[in-house]
Design an enzyme around this catalytic site. Structure first.
Site, mmCIF file in Angstrom:
data_model
loop_
_atom_site.group_PDB
_atom_site.id
_atom_site.type_symbol
_atom_site.label_atom_id
_atom_site.label_comp_id
_atom_site.label_asym_id
_atom_site.label_seq_id
_atom_site.Cartn_x
_atom_site.Cartn_y
_atom_site.Cartn_z
ATOM 1 N N TYR A 118 0.800 -1.227 0.000
ATOM 2 C CA TYR A 118 0.000 0.000 0.000
ATOM 3 C C TYR A 118 0.838 1.284 0.000
ATOM 4 O O TYR A 118 0.743 2.093 -0.922
ATOM 5 C CB TYR A 118 -0.954 0.003 1.202
ATOM 6 C CG TYR A 118 -1.908 -1.169 1.139
ATOM 7 C CD1 TYR A 118 -2.940 -1.194 0.208
ATOM 8 C CD2 TYR A 118 -1.753 -2.283 1.968
ATOM 9 C CE1 TYR A 118 -3.808 -2.276 0.110
ATOM 10 C CE2 TYR A 118 -2.609 -3.374 1.880
ATOM 11 C CZ TYR A 118 -3.628 -3.354 0.941
ATOM 12 O OH TYR A 118 -4.467 -4.425 0.835
ATOM 13 N N PRO A 131 -11.149 -0.222 -2.704
ATOM 14 C CA PRO A 131 -12.365 -0.895 -3.199
ATOM 15 C C PRO A 131 -13.617 -0.050 -2.998
ATOM 16 O O PRO A 131 -13.645 0.875 -2.183
ATOM 17 C CB PRO A 131 -12.452 -2.149 -2.331
ATOM 18 C CG PRO A 131 -11.185 -2.233 -1.578
ATOM 19 C CD PRO A 131 -10.637 -0.857 -1.489
ATOM 20 N N HIS A 354 -7.447 1.177 1.420
ATOM 21 C CA HIS A 354 -7.222 -0.211 1.812
ATOM 22 C C HIS A 354 -6.112 -0.425 2.844
ATOM 23 O O HIS A 354 -6.094 -1.448 3.540
ATOM 24 C CB HIS A 354 -6.901 -1.004 0.536
ATOM 25 C CG HIS A 354 -7.339 -2.422 0.550
ATOM 26 N ND1 HIS A 354 -7.314 -3.196 1.686
ATOM 27 C CD2 HIS A 354 -7.815 -3.225 -0.421
ATOM 28 C CE1 HIS A 354 -7.739 -4.408 1.392
ATOM 29 N NE2 HIS A 354 -8.065 -4.447 0.130
ATOM 30 N N SER A 566 -11.440 -11.890 -5.275
ATOM 31 C CA SER A 566 -11.633 -11.893 -3.837
ATOM 32 C C SER A 566 -13.077 -12.218 -3.508
ATOM 33 O O SER A 566 -13.987 -11.693 -4.147
ATOM 34 C CB SER A 566 -11.260 -10.512 -3.290
ATOM 35 O OG SER A 566 -11.293 -10.493 -1.909
HETATM 36 N N1 COA Z 1 -19.694 -29.534 1.404
HETATM 37 C C1 COA Z 1 -20.731 -28.814 1.875
HETATM 38 N N2 COA Z 1 -20.594 -27.536 2.331
HETATM 39 C C2 COA Z 1 -19.373 -26.983 2.298
HETATM 40 C C3 COA Z 1 -18.254 -27.680 1.812
HETATM 41 C C4 COA Z 1 -18.446 -29.003 1.359
HETATM 42 N N3 COA Z 1 -17.446 -29.742 0.887
HETATM 43 N N4 COA Z 1 -17.176 -26.889 1.908
HETATM 44 C C5 COA Z 1 -17.599 -25.717 2.424
HETATM 45 N N5 COA Z 1 -18.928 -25.777 2.687
HETATM 46 C C6 COA Z 1 -19.771 -24.733 3.292
HETATM 47 C C7 COA Z 1 -19.111 -24.125 4.503
HETATM 48 O O1 COA Z 1 -19.423 -24.853 5.664
HETATM 49 C C8 COA Z 1 -19.722 -22.752 4.514
HETATM 50 O O2 COA Z 1 -21.029 -22.803 5.053
HETATM 51 P P1 COA Z 1 -21.889 -21.490 5.475
HETATM 52 O O3 COA Z 1 -22.490 -20.969 4.212
HETATM 53 O O4 COA Z 1 -22.901 -22.064 6.372
HETATM 54 O O5 COA Z 1 -20.940 -20.566 6.126
HETATM 55 C C9 COA Z 1 -19.847 -22.408 3.064
HETATM 56 O O6 COA Z 1 -19.900 -23.669 2.384
HETATM 57 C C10 COA Z 1 -18.741 -21.542 2.514
HETATM 58 O O7 COA Z 1 -17.517 -22.242 2.481
HETATM 59 P P2 COA Z 1 -16.471 -22.040 1.302
HETATM 60 O O8 COA Z 1 -17.177 -21.632 0.088
HETATM 61 O O9 COA Z 1 -15.606 -23.242 1.240
HETATM 62 O O10 COA Z 1 -15.652 -20.775 1.674
HETATM 63 P P3 COA Z 1 -15.122 -20.176 3.028
HETATM 64 O O11 COA Z 1 -16.248 -19.538 3.754
HETATM 65 O O12 COA Z 1 -14.286 -21.177 3.736
HETATM 66 O O13 COA Z 1 -14.207 -19.011 2.451
HETATM 67 C C11 COA Z 1 -12.200 -17.918 1.814
HETATM 68 C C12 COA Z 1 -13.006 -19.221 1.769
HETATM 69 C C13 COA Z 1 -10.878 -18.156 1.132
HETATM 70 C C14 COA Z 1 -12.962 -16.843 1.085
HETATM 71 C C15 COA Z 1 -11.987 -17.542 3.316
HETATM 72 O O14 COA Z 1 -11.237 -18.542 3.950
HETATM 73 C C16 COA Z 1 -11.233 -16.261 3.494
HETATM 74 O O15 COA Z 1 -10.037 -16.251 3.660
HETATM 75 N N6 COA Z 1 -11.950 -15.124 3.502
HETATM 76 C C17 COA Z 1 -11.379 -13.810 3.629
HETATM 77 C C18 COA Z 1 -11.167 -13.230 2.273
HETATM 78 C C19 COA Z 1 -10.860 -11.783 2.384
HETATM 79 O O16 COA Z 1 -10.248 -11.330 3.332
HETATM 80 N N7 COA Z 1 -11.344 -11.037 1.375
HETATM 81 C C20 COA Z 1 -11.216 -9.626 1.344
HETATM 82 C C21 COA Z 1 -9.828 -9.174 1.180
HETATM 83 S S1 COA Z 1 -9.770 -7.440 1.349
HETATM 84 C C1 HC5 Z 2 -14.910 -4.276 0.149
HETATM 85 C C2 HC5 Z 2 -13.941 -5.394 0.018
HETATM 86 C C3 HC5 Z 2 -13.086 -5.360 -1.169
HETATM 87 C C4 HC5 Z 2 -12.075 -6.463 -1.231
HETATM 88 C C5 HC5 Z 2 -10.725 -5.973 -1.502
HETATM 89 C C6 HC5 Z 2 -9.694 -7.053 -1.651
HETATM 90 O O1 HC5 Z 2 -9.980 -8.197 -1.807
HETATM 91 O O2 HC5 Z 2 -8.443 -6.647 -1.653
HETATM 92 C C7 HC5 Z 2 -7.369 -7.579 -1.773
HETATM 93 C C8 HC5 Z 2 -6.549 -7.511 -0.514
HETATM 94 C C9 HC5 Z 2 -5.596 -8.587 -0.302
HETATM 95 O O3 HC5 Z 2 -4.619 -8.398 0.455
HETATM 96 O O4 HC5 Z 2 -5.727 -9.671 -0.846
HETATM 97 C C10 HC5 Z 2 -6.535 -7.173 -2.972
HETATM 98 N N1 HC5 Z 2 -7.122 -7.352 -4.302
HETATM 99 C C11 HC5 Z 2 -8.220 -6.410 -4.548
HETATM 100 C C12 HC5 Z 2 -6.047 -7.058 -5.263
HETATM 101 C C13 HC5 Z 2 -7.606 -8.722 -4.540
#
Ligand code: COA
Ligand code: HC5
Length: 638
Positions: A118, A131, A354, A566
């Site tokens: 950043y 974002p 961000h 994402s």
């Molecule tokens: N069979 C049936 N259900 C399943 C399954 C399977 N094999 N695998 C997963 N599921 C279910 C989970 O139990 C969960 O249930 P819910 O809807 O009741 O919560 C749902 O499906 C979602 O799981 P999944 O799709 O596998 O994703 P997740 O929630 O584990 O998310 C990531 C994965 C990578 C997105 C998460 O770990 C993460 O890191 N999130 C943060 C991302 C982030 O920071 N983004 C912004 C950046 S700025």
């Molecule tokens: C309002 C939420 C927007 C999501 C933003 C996001 O996913 O940013 C990522 C941050 C990171 O460290 O993975 C970077 N990305 C936009 C380049 C995927």
């Protein structure tokens, strides 16, 4: 120059003296010793981010390259990697140094990450880093409705702020693992400050006299609004409404100098202009009032009229960059960590800078606000309070600054024209269908993105998906590399008529499982990207020549993310969006709900290889075709 999510990571250097203000994530809450103790004991109870074993990362790196580099490149990189990790080699030495750093710091990565991803990133924050978030369209359609909603929203944020101030936010969990809550303490009363070579973040939340005001922008004019009464009680919705009416009435004409547009400049230019701009005492005081404010509310003017089916895409543009200088791009201060945006026609959302936090804490705040505004029952008709607690911020514009504003308008308009944004609501299914087939919904969507990309380009590209590292103290993100040998095998087979459906389903299951495996290793701190970054940062700090694995073509390819994706889930039916991270790539943000998925796909118009509209359409088809495959291949046949 493109940032950490792209190939130019190799260009990032560490200046000897670091002009950073105290890093935001090291500022600890101190409001109440009893509650502080609770926060602190939660935080200190979290595990530290591990340093993965060197050999494991090297092996996983080679595996991650397989679907995205050619055979010769892979052979060459294997030689470099063997050399790097051999006993007594450079890799071992850097690994030991990294392990030492991990012992001495709360989190060996987070401070580096904030700088590299950043604060050192010099492209404009608008589109390239900050974002946008689009809420469902609200029912108001006039100025009064707009102001009333803004007042409710402010009250909702202040309600959330009470939980932050009291440190009573419920601890979040990933499965049964508690998550780091630090990011919640960084999003209010903070701001990015442009620097000549590196930016910084200031956070006033824990000052001895923390800010009591917000900033409101209307017609590109800035106002300070005290949102607490002298007894420390927040203004009521009625009171807020009265103040906002007053602000809007006193700024009916658009400012001839939309000062906020300066924050859309590339960071080097803005850094230089900023130095100049704040030499003037009035400007310095006004800018400081914005920086210190709890958050900013942008009461927007009109956006260009669009057909109904483009409403959400236009709303996403409004949240991401404001539409250009003739629309709302000047009605912003893009350095501000949190800007809530309220349009004229029920369009609402936010833009956030961000550096201090990831999306999920922002989304949690917004979910709370939406819930709060729904619950609010107004007792009486808002009246204009006679005691005005808002104040206009004044600026002086030298001829040079006026020229910079013109330059910023021009560049912003170019960028606005360049960005193509498509919001698609995939209505056929959501998490429900993959779950029925016992597949991770996130993995299913990521495999569909791989299939869509392959159908469009007949190859696989380096793909980034954000994984949360918040299981660890001060954790931010690592990369899930969604393009794997398993996904490549599946996407190649999918449209191959000589393959049986049973084989295709097996390959799909394998691809989904491989993605889920990568997700698991990433969230548990065992992925490769931040580890490799750490090793590289140490080499850079030593000013020794970079190990050749970091100057290798494969490494640049691995960091050139044509797909930057994402998942950002929310309770409210909203959609988040961001720009591509390379000139010839896509930004894909999605919010999987139970029975539908909201997607925002972006690309650059100046690139003739990419087309957000087509890609969004192909993703839709890929999801549908994958479901059809599963439906047509009964389990008994497998
Ligand atoms: N069979 C049936 N259900 C399943 C399954 C399977 N094999 N695998 C997963 N599921 C279910 C989970 O139990 C969960 O249930 P819910 O809807 O009741 O919560 C749902 O499906 C979602 O799981 P999944 O799709 O596998 O994703 P997740 O929630 O584990 O998310 C990531 C994965 C990578 C997105 C998460 O770990 C993460 O890191 N999130 C943060 C991302 C982030 O920071 N983004 C912004 C950046 S700025
Ligand atoms: C309002 C939420 C927007 C999501 C933003 C996001 O996913 O940013 C990522 C941050 C990171 O460290 O993975 C970077 N990305 C936009 C380049 C995927």
């Amino acid at each position: 120059m493109w940032g950490i999510w792209s190939r130019t990571m190799v260009k990032v250097g560490i200046p000897k003296s670091c002009a950073l203000v105290k890093p935001c994530h090291l500022v600890k809450p101190v409001s109440d010793t009893r509650i502080y103790g609770r926060y602190l004991s939660h935080q200190t109870g979290l595990p530290a981010l591990p340093v993965p074993p060197l050999q494991q990362t090297c092996e996983r790196y080679i595996a991650a390259l397989e679907p995205i580099v050619n055979t010769q490149e892979l052979q060459y990189t294997k030689v470099l990697v063997d050399e790097f990790q051999k006993p007594g080699g450079e890799g071992e030495r850097l690994q030991r140094a990294l392990e030492e750093r991990a012992k001495k710091t709360e989190n060996w990565l987070s401070e580096w990450w904030v700088k590299v991803a950043y604060l050192d990133y010099r492209l404009p924050v608008v589109v390239h880093s900050s974002p946008g978030l689009v809420l469902p369209q609200m029912s108001f359609n006039d100025k009064h409705g707009q102001i009333l909603f803004a007042a409710k929203l402010i009250a909702g944020v202040l309600d959330f702020k009470t939980m932050i101030d009291n440190e009573t936010l419920p601890v979040e969990h990933l499965g049964d693992k508690p998550l780091c809550m630090n990011q919640y303490y960084q999003v209010l009363s903070s701001c990015r400050i442009p620097g000549l070579k590196r930016d910084s973040i200031v956070n006033y939340a824990k000052n001895s006299s923390p800010p009591k005001h917000i900033t409101v922008v209307h017609n590109c004019q800035f106002f300070v609004l005290d949102v607490y009464n002298s007894d420390g009680i927040p203004l009521t919705v009625d009171q807020l409404c009265g103040q906002l009416e007053h602000i809007c009435n006193s700024s009916r004409q658009t400012s001839s100098e939309p000062v906020g547009i300066l924050t859309t400049l590339d960071r080097d230019s803005w850094g230089r202009t900023y130095q100049n701009f704040i030499k003037d005492k009035t400007n310095k005081d006004s800018v400081s009032a914005i920086q210190r404010s709890i958050f900013t509310v942008c009461v927007d003017g009109a956006m260009p009229p669009v057909a109904d089916d483009m409403y959400r895409s236009c709303a996403a543009v409004q949240m991401l960059h404001g539409g250009g200088s003739q629309w709302n791009s000047g009605n912003r201060w893009f350095d501000k960590t949190l800007q809530f945006i309220i349009g004229e026609n029920g369009t609402c959302g936010a833009n956030y800078e961000h550096a201090p936090a990831e999306g999920p804490p922002i989304v949690a705040l917004i979910d709370h606000v939406v819930e709060y505004t729904r619950r609010l029952e107004l007792g009486k008709t808002p009246v204009l309070d006679s005691s005005t607690v808002s104040q206009k911020l004044h600026f002086n514009f030298s001829p040079e600054i006026k020229k910079d504003i013109e330059g910023a308008k021009y560049a912003m308009n170019q960028l606005a024209q360049d960005l193509e944004m498509r919001v698609v609501v995939f209505e056929h299914f959501g998490k429900n269908v993959p779950k029925t087939y016992k597949m991770s919904p996130d993995a299913f969507i990521q495999v569909a993105l791989q299939l869509a990309f392959y159908r469009m380009y007949q190859n696989s590209c380096a793909t980034y998906e954000s994984a949360s590292l918040r299981m660890f103290r001060l954790g931010r993100t690592d990369t899930i590399r969604s393009a794997s040998s398993a996904t490549l095998e599946f996407v190649k087979a999918f449209d191959n008529v000589s393959k049986q459906n049973t084989e295709k389903v097996e390959l799909l299951e394998k691809a989904v499982k491989t993605h889920r495996w990568y997700t698991n290793i990433a969230v548990s701190g065992q992925a490769i990207d931040r580890h490799l970054l750490g090793l590289k940062m140490l080499a850079l700090e030593e000013h020794s020549p970079l190990p050749s694995i970091f100057t290798d073509k494969s490494y640049s390819k691995a960091l050139h993310y044509k797909l930057s994706t994402s998942q950002v889930p929310s309770k409210t039916d909203c959609v988040m969006c961001f720009g591509p991270v390379v000139p010839n790539g896509y930004g894909v943000c999605y919010n999987p709900m139970e029975d539908h998925i909201n997607f925002a796909v972006s690309s650059f118009n100046t690139c003739n290889e990419t087309n957000a509209e087509s890609f969004a359409q192909i993703v839709r088809e890929a999801l549908l075709d994958m479901r059809t495959l599963l439906e047509q291949t009964p389990k008994a046949k497998l």
